[in-house]
Motif scaffolding. Structure first.
Motif, PDB file in Angstrom:
ATOM      1  N   PRO A  30       0.830  -1.201   0.000  1.00  0.00           N
ATOM      2  CA  PRO A  30       0.000   0.000   0.000  1.00  0.00           C
ATOM      3  C   PRO A  30       0.866   1.253   0.000  1.00  0.00           C
ATOM      4  CG  PRO A  30       0.127  -0.927   2.194  1.00  0.00           C
ATOM      5  CD  PRO A  30       0.881  -1.858   1.303  1.00  0.00           C
ATOM      6  N   TRP A  31       0.260   2.363  -0.371  1.00  0.00           N
ATOM      7  CA  TRP A  31       0.969   3.642  -0.352  1.00  0.00           C
ATOM      8  C   TRP A  31       1.262   4.017   1.105  1.00  0.00           C
ATOM      9  CZ3 TRP A  31       2.663   6.209  -4.516  1.00  0.00           C
ATOM     10  CH2 TRP A  31       3.168   7.482  -4.310  1.00  0.00           C
ATOM     11  N   PRO A  32       2.479   4.484   1.425  1.00  0.00           N
ATOM     12  CA  PRO A  32       2.759   4.875   2.809  1.00  0.00           C
ATOM     13  C   PRO A  32       1.755   5.913   3.293  1.00  0.00           C
ATOM     14  CG  PRO A  32       4.761   4.872   1.485  1.00  0.00           C
ATOM     15  CD  PRO A  32       3.621   4.670   0.531  1.00  0.00           C
ATOM     16  N   GLN A  33       1.180   5.674   4.449  1.00  0.00           N
ATOM     17  CA  GLN A  33       0.091   6.516   4.947  1.00  0.00           C
ATOM     18  C   GLN A  33       0.503   7.971   5.132  1.00  0.00           C
ATOM     19  OE1 GLN A  33      -3.182   5.665   5.484  1.00  0.00           O
ATOM     20  NE2 GLN A  33      -2.574   3.834   4.371  1.00  0.00           N
ATOM     21  N   ASP A  34       1.757   8.195   5.494  1.00  0.00           N
ATOM     22  CA  ASP A  34       2.168   9.560   5.824  1.00  0.00           C
ATOM     23  C   ASP A  34       2.746  10.305   4.625  1.00  0.00           C
ATOM     24  OD1 ASP A  34       4.361   8.000   5.590  1.00  0.00           O
ATOM     25  OD2 ASP A  34       5.381   8.759   7.374  1.00  0.00           O
ATOM     26  N   THR A  35       2.629   9.750   3.440  1.00  0.00           N
ATOM     27  CA  THR A  35       3.208  10.397   2.259  1.00  0.00           C
ATOM     28  C   THR A  35       2.112  11.056   1.428  1.00  0.00           C
ATOM     29  OG1 THR A  35       4.909   8.701   2.205  1.00  0.00           O
ATOM     30  CG2 THR A  35       4.646  10.031   0.224  1.00  0.00           C
ATOM     31  N   ALA A  36       2.198  12.347   1.281  1.00  0.00           N
ATOM     32  CA  ALA A  36       1.212  13.067   0.464  1.00  0.00           C
ATOM     33  C   ALA A  36       1.465  12.785  -1.010  1.00  0.00           C
ATOM     34  CB  ALA A  36       1.328  14.560   0.739  1.00  0.00           C
ATOM     35  N   ARG A  37       0.405  12.664  -1.755  1.00  0.00           N
ATOM     36  CA  ARG A  37       0.544  12.405  -3.190  1.00  0.00           C
ATOM     37  C   ARG A  37       0.306  13.673  -3.990  1.00  0.00           C
ATOM     38  NH1 ARG A  37      -2.498   6.718  -4.495  1.00  0.00           N
ATOM     39  NH2 ARG A  37      -2.336   5.842  -2.420  1.00  0.00           N
ATOM     40  N   VAL A  38       1.102  13.853  -5.014  1.00  0.00           N
ATOM     41  CA  VAL A  38       0.909  14.958  -5.953  1.00  0.00           C
ATOM     42  C   VAL A  38      -0.098  14.540  -7.032  1.00  0.00           C
ATOM     43  CG1 VAL A  38       2.047  16.390  -7.691  1.00  0.00           C
ATOM     44  CG2 VAL A  38       3.214  15.867  -5.507  1.00  0.00           C
ATOM     45  N   PHE A  39      -0.024  13.287  -7.442  1.00  0.00           N
ATOM     46  CA  PHE A  39      -0.868  12.790  -8.538  1.00  0.00           C
ATOM     47  C   PHE A  39      -1.923  11.832  -7.990  1.00  0.00           C
ATOM     48  CE2 PHE A  39       3.466  13.491 -10.004  1.00  0.00           C
ATOM     49  CZ  PHE A  39       3.242  14.518 -10.904  1.00  0.00           C
ATOM     50  N   ARG A  40      -3.004  11.690  -8.732  1.00  0.00           N
ATOM     51  CA  ARG A  40      -4.042  10.730  -8.369  1.00  0.00           C
ATOM     52  C   ARG A  40      -3.818   9.463  -9.191  1.00  0.00           C
ATOM     53  NH1 ARG A  40      -8.924   9.237 -10.241  1.00  0.00           N
ATOM     54  NH2 ARG A  40      -9.020  10.798 -11.897  1.00  0.00           N
ATOM     55  N   TRP A  41      -3.687   8.342  -8.511  1.00  0.00           N
ATOM     56  CA  TRP A  41      -3.367   7.078  -9.186  1.00  0.00           C
ATOM     57  C   TRP A  41      -4.581   6.162  -9.181  1.00  0.00           C
ATOM     58  CZ3 TRP A  41       1.129   6.963 -11.711  1.00  0.00           C
ATOM     59  CH2 TRP A  41       2.114   7.874 -11.318  1.00  0.00           C
ATOM     60  N   GLU A  42      -4.892   5.627 -10.341  1.00  0.00           N
ATOM     61  CA  GLU A  42      -6.024   4.706 -10.473  1.00  0.00           C
ATOM     62  C   GLU A  42      -5.463   3.366 -10.947  1.00  0.00           C
ATOM     63  OE1 GLU A  42      -9.403   6.444 -12.503  1.00  0.00           O
ATOM     64  OE2 GLU A  42      -9.775   4.538 -13.513  1.00  0.00           O
ATOM     65  N   GLN A  43      -5.681   2.332 -10.157  1.00  0.00           N
ATOM     66  CA  GLN A  43      -5.096   1.036 -10.509  1.00  0.00           C
ATOM     67  C   GLN A  43      -5.812   0.427 -11.705  1.00  0.00           C
ATOM     68  OE1 GLN A  43      -4.161  -1.392  -7.185  1.00  0.00           O
ATOM     69  NE2 GLN A  43      -2.795  -2.657  -8.442  1.00  0.00           N
ATOM     70  N   LEU A  44      -5.021  -0.069 -12.652  1.00  0.00           N
ATOM     71  CA  LEU A  44      -5.543  -0.751 -13.841  1.00  0.00           C
ATOM     72  C   LEU A  44      -4.882  -2.115 -13.893  1.00  0.00           C
ATOM     73  CD1 LEU A  44      -5.177   2.025 -16.604  1.00  0.00           C
ATOM     74  CD2 LEU A  44      -7.230   1.440 -15.305  1.00  0.00           C
ATOM     75  N   GLY A  45      -5.485  -3.102 -13.293  1.00  0.00           N
ATOM     76  CA  GLY A  45      -4.843  -4.417 -13.286  1.00  0.00           C
ATOM     77  C   GLY A  45      -3.501  -4.343 -12.598  1.00  0.00           C
ATOM     78  N   ASP A  46      -2.434  -4.719 -13.314  1.00  0.00           N
ATOM     79  CA  ASP A  46      -1.087  -4.683 -12.744  1.00  0.00           C
ATOM     80  C   ASP A  46      -0.482  -3.287 -12.720  1.00  0.00           C
ATOM     81  OD1 ASP A  46      -1.148  -7.374 -12.370  1.00  0.00           O
ATOM     82  OD2 ASP A  46       0.125  -7.883 -14.085  1.00  0.00           O
ATOM     83  N   GLY A  47      -1.079  -2.352 -13.404  1.00  0.00           N
ATOM     84  CA  GLY A  47      -0.477  -1.032 -13.555  1.00  0.00           C
ATOM     85  C   GLY A  47      -1.349   0.075 -12.995  1.00  0.00           C
ATOM     86  N   TYR A  48      -1.000   1.296 -13.378  1.00  0.00           N
ATOM     87  CA  TYR A  48      -1.724   2.471 -12.902  1.00  0.00           C
ATOM     88  C   TYR A  48      -1.874   3.491 -14.027  1.00  0.00           C
ATOM     89  CZ  TYR A  48      -0.770   1.104  -8.036  1.00  0.00           C
ATOM     90  OH  TYR A  48      -0.710   0.444  -6.844  1.00  0.00           O
ATOM     91  N   ALA A  49      -2.981   4.214 -13.972  1.00  0.00           N
ATOM     92  CA  ALA A  49      -3.085   5.488 -14.699  1.00  0.00           C
ATOM     93  C   ALA A  49      -2.870   6.587 -13.667  1.00  0.00           C
ATOM     94  CB  ALA A  49      -4.461   5.623 -15.333  1.00  0.00           C
ATOM     95  N   GLY A  50      -2.157   7.636 -14.057  1.00  0.00           N
ATOM     96  CA  GLY A  50      -1.861   8.735 -13.136  1.00  0.00           C
ATOM     97  C   GLY A  50      -2.417  10.039 -13.688  1.00  0.00           C
ATOM     98  N   PHE A  51      -3.127  10.774 -12.825  1.00  0.00           N
ATOM     99  CA  PHE A  51      -3.851  11.976 -13.244  1.00  0.00           C
ATOM    100  C   PHE A  51      -3.321  13.205 -12.504  1.00  0.00           C
ATOM    101  CE2 PHE A  51      -6.528   8.273 -13.611  1.00  0.00           C
ATOM    102  CZ  PHE A  51      -7.125   8.406 -14.841  1.00  0.00           C
ATOM    103  N   GLY A  52      -3.408  14.349 -13.146  1.00  0.00           N
ATOM    104  CA  GLY A  52      -3.081  15.630 -12.527  1.00  0.00           C
ATOM    105  C   GLY A  52      -1.775  16.216 -13.030  1.00  0.00           C
ATOM    106  N   ALA A  53      -1.710  17.564 -13.082  1.00  0.00           N
ATOM    107  CA  ALA A  53      -0.491  18.304 -13.453  1.00  0.00           C
ATOM    108  C   ALA A  53       0.075  17.882 -14.807  1.00  0.00           C
ATOM    109  CB  ALA A  53       0.568  18.163 -12.362  1.00  0.00           C
ATOM    110  N   GLY A  54      -0.822  17.734 -15.765  1.00  0.00           N
ATOM    111  CA  GLY A  54      -0.402  17.360 -17.118  1.00  0.00           C
ATOM    112  C   GLY A  54      -1.284  16.254 -17.648  1.00  0.00           C
ATOM    113  N   GLY A  55      -0.944  15.750 -18.835  1.00  0.00           N
ATOM    114  CA  GLY A  55      -1.720  14.676 -19.438  1.00  0.00           C
ATOM    115  C   GLY A  55      -1.641  13.401 -18.613  1.00  0.00           C
ATOM    116  N   ASN A  56      -2.588  12.504 -18.863  1.00  0.00           N
ATOM    117  CA  ASN A  56      -2.620  11.234 -18.133  1.00  0.00           C
ATOM    118  C   ASN A  56      -1.389  10.390 -18.455  1.00  0.00           C
ATOM    119  OD1 ASN A  56      -5.174  12.011 -17.313  1.00  0.00           O
ATOM    120  ND2 ASN A  56      -6.212  10.800 -18.900  1.00  0.00           N
ATOM    121  N   ILE A  57      -0.910   9.683 -17.448  1.00  0.00           N
ATOM    122  CA  ILE A  57       0.202   8.770 -17.705  1.00  0.00           C
ATOM    123  C   ILE A  57      -0.234   7.338 -17.429  1.00  0.00           C
ATOM    124  CG2 ILE A  57       1.901  10.529 -17.106  1.00  0.00           C
ATOM    125  CD1 ILE A  57       2.438   8.740 -14.612  1.00  0.00           C
ATOM    126  N   LEU A  58       0.521   6.400 -17.988  1.00  0.00           N
ATOM    127  CA  LEU A  58       0.342   4.978 -17.722  1.00  0.00           C
ATOM    128  C   LEU A  58       1.653   4.458 -17.146  1.00  0.00           C
ATOM    129  CD1 LEU A  58      -1.352   2.338 -18.051  1.00  0.00           C
ATOM    130  CD2 LEU A  58      -0.295   2.095 -20.312  1.00  0.00           C
TER     131      LEU A  58
END
Ligand SMILES: [Zn+2]
Length: 333
Positions: A30-58
């Motif tokens: 899991p993501w460390p509880q005390d670490t703030a995230r800059v991006f929003r991560w959405e799990q896609l199977g084994d990977g992630y899509a990442g949102f915010g501060a620019g175009g979407n990433i995979l």
């Protein structure tokens, strides 16, 4: 927003069915509880899509390390690298879908350490962009970059401010080549990442003259770059070689690689599927029909850009009138 949530949930269920038995190692812990995230991560199977501060990433794990598709906006590379490393460990390779700053801006953070792949026409455009960005930083950090920390929780905002300040200190020492990919392809190529298949495709002029879309055939995932704006008026970058006809051609190629279970990450907007590919193709088709009819009726360019075709309904952004004008010009109106 219940609709979009339900839709995402349904997509994820389809997706998990498609890749549930994959042997590839999923990202751990899991993501460390005390670490703030800059991006929003959405799990896609084994990977992630990442949102915010620019175009979407995979972000996708392979047997050689993580593959990252796109790099967020200028100055956001360090923030991105920190979160990507926490989620996935070392990055093995980066693919950049096109030269625009909101997708390619983070390249300088990665390019000295790993292969950064892009369609070859993007390189010259990135070198120009690097030269312009260095000039923009001559008097300090451009104020528009403050927007990346504006809506973040305070811990994440503080990290972005530090990362941007470090970037501002470093930028004049960067060679302009550091803003561009270091490995290029022309039409199709494949990453060398062990047993995993990561394909890159270029279908000619679309959103720009150097669009790449990325396909993971085994996982049945596609990152379409800015060939898809999901829920927004698309940006047709005519100055960078865009054409709506070419764009539709590229979308046809993407659609041919999709089945009913394919997960499609757009350049902007929520994760979608083959319906999102069809919708983007249909946007241009509807504009062309509307503009053809308007030209036949003797309407001027100004009258055409004031049209409000049905396909505009519900889309975000302000480029609807511009896009009508672009189609008008393409049709020789
Ligand atoms: Zn773009």
């Amino acid at each position: 927003m219940a609709d979009s949530f339900d839709r995402r949930t349904a997509l994820r269920a389809i997706f998990m069915g498609a890749v549930g038995a994959a042997s590839r190692k999923a990202f751990g812990g899991p993501w460390p509880q005390d670490t703030a995230r800059v991006f929003r991560w959405e799990q896609l199977g084994d990977g992630y899509a990442g949102f915010g501060a620019g175009g979407n990433i995979l972000l996708w794990p392979t047997s050689f390390g993580a593959v990252l598709v796109d790099t967020k906006h200028n100055g956001m590379g360090a923030s991105l690298k920190r979160e990507v490393t926490a989620l996935a460990g070392e990055v093995a390779a980066v693919v950049v879908t096109h030269h625009h700053a909101d997708h390619a801006g983070g390249i300088p953070t990665f390019v000295d350490d790993v292969p950064v792949h892009a369609q070859r026409r993007g390189v010259g455009r990135r070198i120009v962009a690097g030269r312009e960005l260095k000039a923009a930083f001559t008097d300090g950090q451009p104020p528009e970059l403050d927007r990346w920390s504006a809506d973040l929780p305070s811990g994440a905002a503080d990290m972005v401010r530090v990362d941007l300040a470090n970037f501002a200190r470093r930028i004049q020492r960067l060679d302009v080549q550091s803003f561009a990919a270091n490995v290029t392809f022309t039409t199709d190529d494949e990453l060398d990442v062990g047993n995993d298949v990561v394909q890159m495709h270029h279908a000619g002029r679309g959103h720009t003259d150097n669009d790449a879309w990325v396909r993971l055939p085994e996982a049945n995932v596609i990152h379409a770059g800015d060939l898809i704006f999901n829920g927004f008026h698309p940006f047709v970058d005519v100055d960078a070689g865009a054409t709506t006809v070419g764009w539709q051609h590229a979308l046809s190629e993407i659609a041919a690689a999709c089945d009913s279970a394919t997960v499609v990450v757009p350049g902007h907007g929520a994760v979608t599927d083959q319906a999102g590919v069809q919708a983007q193709w249909g946007y241009f088709e509807a504009l062309r029909t509307a503009v053809e009819n308007a030209i036949a009726a003797g309407m001027s360019r100004a009258e055409v850009t004031a049209l409000t075709p049905d396909v505009h309904r519900g889309l975000g952004g302000t480029r609807g009138p511009d896009n009508l004008g672009i189609v008008f010009d393409e049709l020789g109106g």
